[in-house]
Design a protein around this motif. Structure first.
Motif, PDB file in Angstrom:
ATOM      1  N   TRP A  68       0.907  -1.128  -0.139  1.00  0.00           N
ATOM      2  CA  TRP A  68       0.076  -0.051  -0.013  1.00  0.00           C
ATOM      3  C   TRP A  68       0.818   1.267   0.030  1.00  0.00           C
ATOM      4  O   TRP A  68       2.101   1.166   0.334  1.00  0.00           O
ATOM      5  N   ASP A  69       0.357   2.302  -0.494  1.00  0.00           N
ATOM      6  CA  ASP A  69       0.885   3.625  -0.689  1.00  0.00           C
ATOM      7  C   ASP A  69       2.358   3.516  -1.438  1.00  0.00           C
ATOM      8  O   ASP A  69       3.130   4.382  -0.774  1.00  0.00           O
ATOM      9  N   LEU A  70       2.489   2.910  -2.310  1.00  0.00           N
ATOM     10  CA  LEU A  70       3.662   2.794  -3.344  1.00  0.00           C
ATOM     11  C   LEU A  70       3.446   4.002  -4.160  1.00  0.00           C
ATOM     12  O   LEU A  70       2.722   4.243  -4.797  1.00  0.00           O
ATOM     13  N   PRO A  71       4.699   4.566  -4.601  1.00  0.00           N
ATOM     14  CA  PRO A  71       4.787   5.112  -5.661  1.00  0.00           C
ATOM     15  C   PRO A  71       4.216   4.757  -7.053  1.00  0.00           C
ATOM     16  O   PRO A  71       4.356   3.398  -7.140  1.00  0.00           O
ATOM     17  N   ASP A  72       3.582   5.500  -7.800  1.00  0.00           N
ATOM     18  CA  ASP A  72       3.016   4.997  -9.055  1.00  0.00           C
ATOM     19  C   ASP A  72       4.053   4.977  -9.993  1.00  0.00           C
ATOM     20  O   ASP A  72       4.418   5.813 -10.770  1.00  0.00           O
ATOM     21  N   ASP A  73       4.956   3.655  -9.917  1.00  0.00           N
ATOM     22  CA  ASP A  73       6.011   3.670 -10.833  1.00  0.00           C
ATOM     23  C   ASP A  73       5.580   2.483 -11.777  1.00  0.00           C
ATOM     24  O   ASP A  73       4.861   1.426 -11.776  1.00  0.00           O
ATOM     25  N   PRO A  74       5.733   2.973 -13.314  1.00  0.00           N
ATOM     26  CA  PRO A  74       5.487   1.821 -14.398  1.00  0.00           C
ATOM     27  C   PRO A  74       6.055   0.489 -14.149  1.00  0.00           C
ATOM     28  O   PRO A  74       5.344  -0.533 -14.547  1.00  0.00           O
ATOM     29  N   ALA A  75       7.113   0.554 -13.327  1.00  0.00           N
ATOM     30  CA  ALA A  75       7.816  -0.871 -13.278  1.00  0.00           C
ATOM     31  C   ALA A  75       6.966  -1.798 -12.290  1.00  0.00           C
ATOM     32  O   ALA A  75       6.630  -3.053 -12.559  1.00  0.00           O
ATOM     33  N   LEU A  76       6.205  -1.215 -11.399  1.00  0.00           N
ATOM     34  CA  LEU A  76       5.462  -1.789 -10.172  1.00  0.00           C
ATOM     35  C   LEU A  76       3.860  -2.441 -11.370  1.00  0.00           C
ATOM     36  O   LEU A  76       3.670  -3.535 -11.293  1.00  0.00           O
ATOM     37  N   ALA A  77       3.562  -1.422 -12.043  1.00  0.00           N
ATOM     38  CA  ALA A  77       2.334  -2.005 -13.086  1.00  0.00           C
ATOM     39  C   ALA A  77       2.777  -2.949 -13.971  1.00  0.00           C
ATOM     40  O   ALA A  77       1.963  -3.991 -14.075  1.00  0.00           O
ATOM     41  N   VAL A  78       4.068  -3.165 -14.375  1.00  0.00           N
ATOM     42  CA  VAL A  78       4.480  -4.150 -15.322  1.00  0.00           C
ATOM     43  C   VAL A  78       4.466  -5.616 -14.714  1.00  0.00           C
ATOM     44  O   VAL A  78       3.981  -6.587 -14.950  1.00  0.00           O
ATOM     45  N   ALA A  79       5.123  -5.362 -13.331  1.00  0.00           N
ATOM     46  CA  ALA A  79       5.432  -6.628 -12.567  1.00  0.00           C
ATOM     47  C   ALA A  79       4.038  -6.893 -12.064  1.00  0.00           C
ATOM     48  O   ALA A  79       3.748  -8.387 -12.191  1.00  0.00           O
ATOM     49  N   VAL A  80       3.267  -6.305 -11.752  1.00  0.00           N
ATOM     50  CA  VAL A  80       1.648  -6.868 -11.343  1.00  0.00           C
ATOM     51  C   VAL A  80       1.027  -7.501 -12.552  1.00  0.00           C
ATOM     52  O   VAL A  80       0.480  -8.692 -12.580  1.00  0.00           O
ATOM     53  N   ALA A  81       1.041  -6.883 -13.838  1.00  0.00           N
ATOM     54  CA  ALA A  81       0.557  -7.486 -14.954  1.00  0.00           C
ATOM     55  C   ALA A  81       1.062  -8.875 -15.248  1.00  0.00           C
ATOM     56  O   ALA A  81       0.333  -9.598 -15.591  1.00  0.00           O
ATOM     57  N   GLU A  82       2.605  -8.799 -15.078  1.00  0.00           N
ATOM     58  CA  GLU A  82       2.994 -10.100 -15.389  1.00  0.00           C
ATOM     59  C   GLU A  82       2.638 -11.176 -14.650  1.00  0.00           C
ATOM     60  O   GLU A  82       2.257 -12.257 -14.850  1.00  0.00           O
ATOM     61  N   ARG A  83       2.623 -10.821 -13.179  1.00  0.00           N
ATOM     62  CA  ARG A  83       2.177 -11.844 -12.270  1.00  0.00           C
ATOM     63  C   ARG A  83       0.863 -12.278 -12.291  1.00  0.00           C
ATOM     64  O   ARG A  83       0.524 -13.592 -12.079  1.00  0.00           O
ATOM     65  N   ALA A  84       0.001 -11.174 -12.612  1.00  0.00           N
ATOM     66  CA  ALA A  84      -1.520 -11.694 -12.822  1.00  0.00           C
ATOM     67  C   ALA A  84      -1.695 -12.555 -13.809  1.00  0.00           C
ATOM     68  O   ALA A  84      -2.648 -13.451 -13.809  1.00  0.00           O
ATOM     69  N   GLY A  85      -0.838 -12.668 -14.956  1.00  0.00           N
ATOM     70  CA  GLY A  85      -1.087 -13.427 -15.943  1.00  0.00           C
ATOM     71  C   GLY A  85      -0.446 -15.025 -15.819  1.00  0.00           C
ATOM     72  O   GLY A  85      -0.736 -15.690 -16.667  1.00  0.00           O
TER      73      GLY A  85
ATOM     74  N   THR B  95      -7.341 -12.816  -7.913  1.00  0.00           N
ATOM     75  CA  THR B  95      -7.032 -11.639  -8.819  1.00  0.00           C
ATOM     76  C   THR B  95      -6.211 -10.584  -8.445  1.00  0.00           C
ATOM     77  O   THR B  95      -6.618 -10.224  -7.140  1.00  0.00           O
ATOM     78  N   LEU B  96      -5.066 -10.418  -8.908  1.00  0.00           N
ATOM     79  CA  LEU B  96      -4.200  -9.088  -8.545  1.00  0.00           C
ATOM     80  C   LEU B  96      -4.721  -7.910  -9.021  1.00  0.00           C
ATOM     81  O   LEU B  96      -4.737  -7.809 -10.199  1.00  0.00           O
ATOM     82  N   GLY B  97      -4.734  -7.101  -8.257  1.00  0.00           N
ATOM     83  CA  GLY B  97      -5.022  -5.733  -8.903  1.00  0.00           C
ATOM     84  C   GLY B  97      -4.378  -4.490  -8.073  1.00  0.00           C
ATOM     85  O   GLY B  97      -3.518  -4.687  -7.301  1.00  0.00           O
ATOM     86  N   VAL B  98      -4.448  -3.480  -8.841  1.00  0.00           N
ATOM     87  CA  VAL B  98      -3.803  -2.133  -8.394  1.00  0.00           C
ATOM     88  C   VAL B  98      -4.859  -1.100  -8.376  1.00  0.00           C
ATOM     89  O   VAL B  98      -5.683  -1.034  -9.185  1.00  0.00           O
ATOM     90  N   GLY B  99      -4.780  -0.420  -6.980  1.00  0.00           N
ATOM     91  CA  GLY B  99      -5.805   0.532  -6.814  1.00  0.00           C
ATOM     92  C   GLY B  99      -5.048   1.864  -6.646  1.00  0.00           C
ATOM     93  O   GLY B  99      -3.949   1.763  -5.840  1.00  0.00           O
ATOM     94  N   HIS B 100      -5.604   2.948  -7.182  1.00  0.00           N
ATOM     95  CA  HIS B 100      -4.900   4.269  -6.909  1.00  0.00           C
ATOM     96  C   HIS B 100      -5.694   4.982  -5.852  1.00  0.00           C
ATOM     97  O   HIS B 100      -6.585   5.177  -5.843  1.00  0.00           O
ATOM     98  N   THR B 101      -4.826   5.706  -4.920  1.00  0.00           N
ATOM     99  CA  THR B 101      -5.436   6.392  -3.955  1.00  0.00           C
ATOM    100  C   THR B 101      -4.553   7.690  -3.810  1.00  0.00           C
ATOM    101  O   THR B 101      -3.661   7.906  -4.600  1.00  0.00           O
TER     102      THR B 101
END
Length: 139
Positions: free
Chosen positions: A65-82, A88-94
């Motif tokens: 939680w409360d991580l910086p909005d880093d494109p590398a994180l989004a890519v890692a989450v998408a790779e793991r989700a697949g 279901t692995l998800g990313v939420g922006h706060t």
């Protein structure tokens, strides 16, 4: 909530609590939800009756939680989700950053405690493993 619905969800939450107590310390909240942590990953289990004869357990683990909005994180989450995770692995922006959750819902009525505990721990262990693997997470 009807008396029948309350009884069904209560019985399912009791079964989940008993199954998890074999592995972890769990707490029952005032609303009946079960909360616990595994390797610094907070989790909650709730029960919901979707239809007559279909009551499901819903497990949510907050991986980070409360991580910086880093494109590398989004890519890692998408790779793991697949990769066919349990859940279901998800990313939420706060307002404070990005939160990563792992959610899994399944019909659990009639499951014996041992397989129910094993299934829940598969999801929880996956969330804990993700916490150590995702970029930007201080595990």
């Amino acid at each position: 909530m009807s008396t029948t619905e309350a009884a069904e969800t209560g019985a399912l939450l009791t079964a989940a609590r008993e199954a998890l107590e074999r592995y972890l310390e769990v707490h029952v909240d005032d609303d009946g939800a079960i909360t616990f942590s595994h390797a610094d990953v907070p989790c909650v289990i709730q029960a919901t009756r979707l239809a007559d004869g279909l009551t499901v357990l819903s497990l949510t683990c907050v991986v980070a939680w409360d991580l910086p909005d880093d494109p590398a994180l989004a890519v890692a989450v998408a790779e793991r989700a697949g990769q066919g995770l349990f859940g279901t692995l998800g990313v939420g922006h706060t307002d404070r950053g990005v939160d990563v959750t792992l959610r899994y819902a399944f019909p659990a009525e009639g499951m014996d405690p041992s397989p129910l505990g094993t299934l829940l721990m598969l999801v929880v262990s996956t969330a804990s493993q993700l916490r150590t693997e995702l970029p930007g997470v201080d595990a």
